[in-house]
Scaffold this motif. Sequence first.
Motif, PDB file in Angstrom:
ATOM      1  N   TYR A 257      28.614  29.227  33.377  1.00  0.00           N
ATOM      2  CA  TYR A 257      29.273  28.732  32.347  1.00  0.00           C
ATOM      3  C   TYR A 257      30.586  28.181  32.793  1.00  0.00           C
ATOM      4  O   TYR A 257      31.143  29.105  33.280  1.00  0.00           O
ATOM      5  N   GLU A 258      30.847  26.946  32.598  1.00  0.00           N
ATOM      6  CA  GLU A 258      32.269  26.412  32.962  1.00  0.00           C
ATOM      7  C   GLU A 258      32.963  25.624  31.716  1.00  0.00           C
ATOM      8  O   GLU A 258      32.174  25.360  30.979  1.00  0.00           O
ATOM      9  N   LYS A 259      34.329  25.405  31.810  1.00  0.00           N
ATOM     10  CA  LYS A 259      34.859  24.994  30.812  1.00  0.00           C
ATOM     11  C   LYS A 259      35.878  23.665  31.468  1.00  0.00           C
ATOM     12  O   LYS A 259      36.287  24.119  32.446  1.00  0.00           O
ATOM     13  N   VAL A 260      36.000  22.680  30.694  1.00  0.00           N
ATOM     14  CA  VAL A 260      37.193  21.832  31.150  1.00  0.00           C
ATOM     15  C   VAL A 260      38.260  21.601  29.976  1.00  0.00           C
ATOM     16  O   VAL A 260      37.639  21.251  28.944  1.00  0.00           O
ATOM     17  N   ALA A 261      39.356  21.808  30.109  1.00  0.00           N
ATOM     18  CA  ALA A 261      40.502  21.897  29.081  1.00  0.00           C
ATOM     19  C   ALA A 261      41.208  20.742  29.455  1.00  0.00           C
ATOM     20  O   ALA A 261      41.644  20.437  30.417  1.00  0.00           O
ATOM     21  N   ILE A 262      41.492  19.956  28.324  1.00  0.00           N
ATOM     22  CA  ILE A 262      42.256  18.643  28.430  1.00  0.00           C
ATOM     23  C   ILE A 262      43.448  18.734  27.297  1.00  0.00           C
ATOM     24  O   ILE A 262      43.194  18.899  26.097  1.00  0.00           O
ATOM     25  N   ALA A 344      42.596  21.076  33.220  1.00  0.00           N
ATOM     26  CA  ALA A 344      42.132  22.508  33.706  1.00  0.00           C
ATOM     27  C   ALA A 344      40.683  22.742  33.781  1.00  0.00           C
ATOM     28  O   ALA A 344      40.191  22.521  32.893  1.00  0.00           O
ATOM     29  N   VAL A 345      40.364  23.484  34.680  1.00  0.00           N
ATOM     30  CA  VAL A 345      38.778  23.735  34.820  1.00  0.00           C
ATOM     31  C   VAL A 345      38.644  25.156  35.348  1.00  0.00           C
ATOM     32  O   VAL A 345      39.479  25.876  35.988  1.00  0.00           O
ATOM     33  N   THR A 346      37.631  25.806  34.842  1.00  0.00           N
ATOM     34  CA  THR A 346      37.292  27.317  35.235  1.00  0.00           C
ATOM     35  C   THR A 346      36.373  27.196  36.463  1.00  0.00           C
ATOM     36  O   THR A 346      36.065  26.119  37.109  1.00  0.00           O
ATOM     37  N   GLY A 347      36.200  28.373  37.023  1.00  0.00           N
ATOM     38  CA  GLY A 347      35.441  28.467  38.245  1.00  0.00           C
ATOM     39  C   GLY A 347      34.771  29.833  38.395  1.00  0.00           C
ATOM     40  O   GLY A 347      34.850  30.458  39.347  1.00  0.00           O
ATOM     41  N   TRP A 348      34.128  30.177  37.212  1.00  0.00           N
ATOM     42  CA  TRP A 348      33.608  31.420  37.150  1.00  0.00           C
ATOM     43  C   TRP A 348      32.546  31.863  38.450  1.00  0.00           C
ATOM     44  O   TRP A 348      32.193  32.953  38.861  1.00  0.00           O
ATOM     45  N   GLN A 349      31.838  30.733  38.504  1.00  0.00           N
ATOM     46  CA  GLN A 349      30.767  30.922  39.715  1.00  0.00           C
ATOM     47  C   GLN A 349      31.359  31.235  41.094  1.00  0.00           C
ATOM     48  O   GLN A 349      30.684  31.981  41.856  1.00  0.00           O
ATOM     49  N   ASN A 350      32.358  30.742  41.348  1.00  0.00           N
ATOM     50  CA  ASN A 350      32.895  30.953  42.818  1.00  0.00           C
ATOM     51  C   ASN A 350      33.795  32.417  42.741  1.00  0.00           C
ATOM     52  O   ASN A 350      34.590  32.294  43.629  1.00  0.00           O
ATOM     53  N   ASP A 351      34.356  32.781  41.415  1.00  0.00           N
ATOM     54  CA  ASP A 351      35.125  33.934  41.624  1.00  0.00           C
ATOM     55  C   ASP A 351      34.164  35.143  42.033  1.00  0.00           C
ATOM     56  O   ASP A 351      33.484  35.569  41.477  1.00  0.00           O
ATOM     57  N   PRO A 352      34.694  35.426  43.265  1.00  0.00           N
ATOM     58  CA  PRO A 352      33.961  36.780  43.821  1.00  0.00           C
ATOM     59  C   PRO A 352      33.916  37.943  42.952  1.00  0.00           C
ATOM     60  O   PRO A 352      33.041  38.891  43.128  1.00  0.00           O
ATOM     61  N   VAL A 354      33.306  38.107  39.762  1.00  0.00           N
ATOM     62  CA  VAL A 354      32.427  37.884  38.576  1.00  0.00           C
ATOM     63  C   VAL A 354      31.079  37.113  38.968  1.00  0.00           C
ATOM     64  O   VAL A 354      30.103  37.609  38.727  1.00  0.00           O
ATOM     65  N   LEU A 355      30.931  35.878  39.717  1.00  0.00           N
ATOM     66  CA  LEU A 355      29.980  35.243  40.367  1.00  0.00           C
ATOM     67  C   LEU A 355      29.097  34.706  39.271  1.00  0.00           C
ATOM     68  O   LEU A 355      27.967  34.597  39.258  1.00  0.00           O
ATOM     69  N   GLY A 356      29.567  34.195  38.093  1.00  0.00           N
ATOM     70  CA  GLY A 356      28.763  33.714  37.094  1.00  0.00           C
ATOM     71  C   GLY A 356      29.452  33.867  35.809  1.00  0.00           C
ATOM     72  O   GLY A 356      30.476  33.917  35.470  1.00  0.00           O
ATOM     73  N   GLY A 357      28.579  33.215  34.608  1.00  0.00           N
ATOM     74  CA  GLY A 357      29.009  33.586  33.237  1.00  0.00           C
ATOM     75  C   GLY A 357      28.628  34.723  32.769  1.00  0.00           C
ATOM     76  O   GLY A 357      29.362  35.777  32.948  1.00  0.00           O
ATOM     77  N   TYR A 358      27.799  34.735  31.705  1.00  0.00           N
ATOM     78  CA  TYR A 358      27.262  36.075  31.165  1.00  0.00           C
ATOM     79  C   TYR A 358      25.722  36.148  31.313  1.00  0.00           C
ATOM     80  O   TYR A 358      25.029  35.175  31.859  1.00  0.00           O
TER      81      TYR A 358
END
Length: 421
Positions: A257-262, A344-352, A354-358
Amino acid sequence: MQEPDIVVVGAGAAGIGAGLELRERGIPFVILEAAHRVGGRAHTDTRSLPVAWDRGCHWLHCADVNPLVPWADRLGAGYLREERIDAFAVWSGGRKLGREEAAEARAGIEAAFAAVYAAADADRDVPISEVVPNGGRWDAAARYILQLMACEDAERVSARGYGDYEDTGVNWPVVSGYGDLVTRMAEGLPVRLGVRVTGVGKTPRGVRVETPDGAIGAKAAIVTVSTNVLASGAIAFGTGSARDLLDHAAHVPCGAYEKVAIAFSRSPVGDGPERFCMVEPGDGSFPLDFQIAPGGQPVMIAHMAGSLARDLAAAGEAAMTAAALDRLAAAFGSDVQKQVRATAVTGWQNDPFVLGGYSYVTPGAYQRRRQMIAADTGAIAFAGEAFSPAWQATAHGAYQTGRDAAARLASRLVAKRTPPG
């Protein structure tokens, strides 16, 4: 440092919930957090845009029964109670749909969710893709929304597992920031940031928690990291019931799960009542749903999950941003890009950490999640949104599992100290 009775691993909502319960019970404890902030998947970003926005959780789901609502009230967090049918707008083929067409889109999405819950009630532990309606105009939109809610593609998610979520339908956005709320809840708790736990094992006296800075002995531990971190092997558990639980957790992974905020100088949607704007190109390609942030500064946040999130994230931040802007241009014209102030964008998959969403349940593995939740792992307890019986994938579900795990361990410790008779 004085040896604590309980070590809590992780300072997300579950870890904070555990800490608050232990503090109330007078149990000595410490919370170890690998990151340099508290909150975990609750993170309010105050730097990347002109206004703060939530990179992770943002909604007080099931707000009429959510245990974090009293905390929000106590700490003065701002949230919106409004529930309006006109908050959901749809742009399709470059035009905004009228009320009747938008109602048709909502009905198609609601029918898909009804089919999933009906399959769950019938104990069908099959992929969601097998039970949702097919052949309608709004199939792609319904599939996309299901993807967001399940955090994964419909083919990969168990309908029975998804149906465990007891949705009251009352959802309030935390306009002051959900991450900020959780951070403030943690104030005064003994949290040590930047301490990575590499192992948790049982000893004759309790547990031994390994970190690069040395080991900590305690009577018990509560592990609150995501199931993807558990599956990664970042924390070693040796042998025993805690290690055995990982076999179940492998069937309850975290999706993408990722977001792009503008941030815009002028809102593309104007000053209308909309809180959500779905852009459905009308050419068979993927839709995108944009959350319209309330307040003076126009901000729109694109939400993406499953393979869509993975593919765009793999292509890079620029590709994620371009995909969101392309969808907005399809609805509002190419001039929309001239109004962009910051992205701005998120990067939850690459956060060591967390490694993902939920979490979600893989098809055929519904009983695995139940067994994972019910497992008695002794002095090494587990908590987090994946361990919530009815509130999985939510911050309040994680918080409650933390409190519950802390209460169980605290009761055991008190029972051991109390002489018979």
